[in-house]
Design an enzyme around this catalytic site. Structure first.
Site, PDB file in Angstrom:
ATOM      1  CD  GLN A 219       6.157  84.900  -4.759  1.00  0.00           C
ATOM      2  OE1 GLN A 219       6.328  85.827  -3.990  1.00  0.00           O
ATOM      3  NE2 GLN A 219       5.061  84.167  -4.772  1.00  0.00           N
TER       4      GLN A 219
ATOM      5  CB  THR B 234       8.380  88.777  -3.953  1.00  0.00           C
ATOM      6  OG1 THR B 234       9.683  88.978  -3.415  1.00  0.00           O
ATOM      7  CG2 THR B 234       8.178  89.634  -5.188  1.00  0.00           C
ATOM      8  CB  SER B 235       5.656  85.192  -0.613  1.00  0.00           C
ATOM      9  OG  SER B 235       4.495  85.959  -0.493  1.00  0.00           O
ATOM     10  CB  THR B 236       9.526  82.681  -2.367  1.00  0.00           C
ATOM     11  OG1 THR B 236       9.102  82.812  -3.725  1.00  0.00           O
ATOM     12  CG2 THR B 236       8.444  81.985  -1.542  1.00  0.00           C
TER      13      THR B 236
END
Length: 186
Positions: free
Chosen positions: A14, A9-11
């Site tokens: 998320q 996940t990017s953040t």
């Protein structure tokens, strides 16, 4: 042959549940490597790097979607290349592409062609934009800290011969590197 999965996940906000649920339906996954809250553009992703280090010939990497291993087509292709260099294969659940067979290899070849086209198009547009800006008298980069008034002061101080270059830089509030860059253009 050992199957490993990769989740990203990017953040931190998320949620990886969708990826984990899809991967849980795949039989034989030995371990799931997860980088959560880490952008796909980063060169170093700890769990991704650990997965790549562990791969052996015949292993398979399962991902929910190609964009989990890279942010652009070029990133994905580089990641797939690293996997195949280890003698392993990649299986993307969403795109239904498995690099172990000829169809998966063909799809990667097509993706590589589009990635190269994308890269070449970006380079061409960038060059055209820079050329157009230059034609209008604009120059890229940061604005110079040395304006015409400061340049005149520098020239005057140099001509007097009473000051070192370090003194001139200090007196005009610029770095010595900037002073030397300016002097190289005179």
């Amino acid at each position: 042959m050992t199957k490993f999965a990769y989740v990203r996940t990017s953040t931190r906000d998320q949620n990886a549940d969708l990826q984990r649920d899809a991967i849980a339906k795949v039989d034989g996954i030995k371990r799931v490597y997860a980088d959560e809250g880490i952008s796909g553009t980063l060169a170093s992703r700890p769990q991704w790097d650990a997965l790549l280090d562990r791969l052996e010939p015949g292993d398979e990497v399962v991902v929910w979607k190609f964009d989990r291993i890279g942010r652009s087509t070029m990133n994905v292709l580089e990641a797939v290349q690293r996997i195949t260099e280890k003698g392993a294969t990649l299986h993307s659940l969403t795109e239904k592409i498995d690099t172990s067979g000829p169809m998966g290899q063909a799809m990667l070849t097509i993706m590589a062609a589009f990635a190269q086209l994308e890269r070449d198009t970006i380079v061409e547009r960038t060059r055209a934009g820079l050329d157009a800006a230059r034609a209008k008298g604009r120059v890229g980069g940061r604005p110079s800290v040395v304006d015409a008034k400061k340049l005149a002061t520098i020239k005057k101080l140099l001509a007097s011969g009473d000051h070192s270059r370090a003194d001139i830089a200090r007196m005009t509030h610029i770095s010595q590197a900037t002073l030397y860059r300016v002097l190289s253009t005179l």
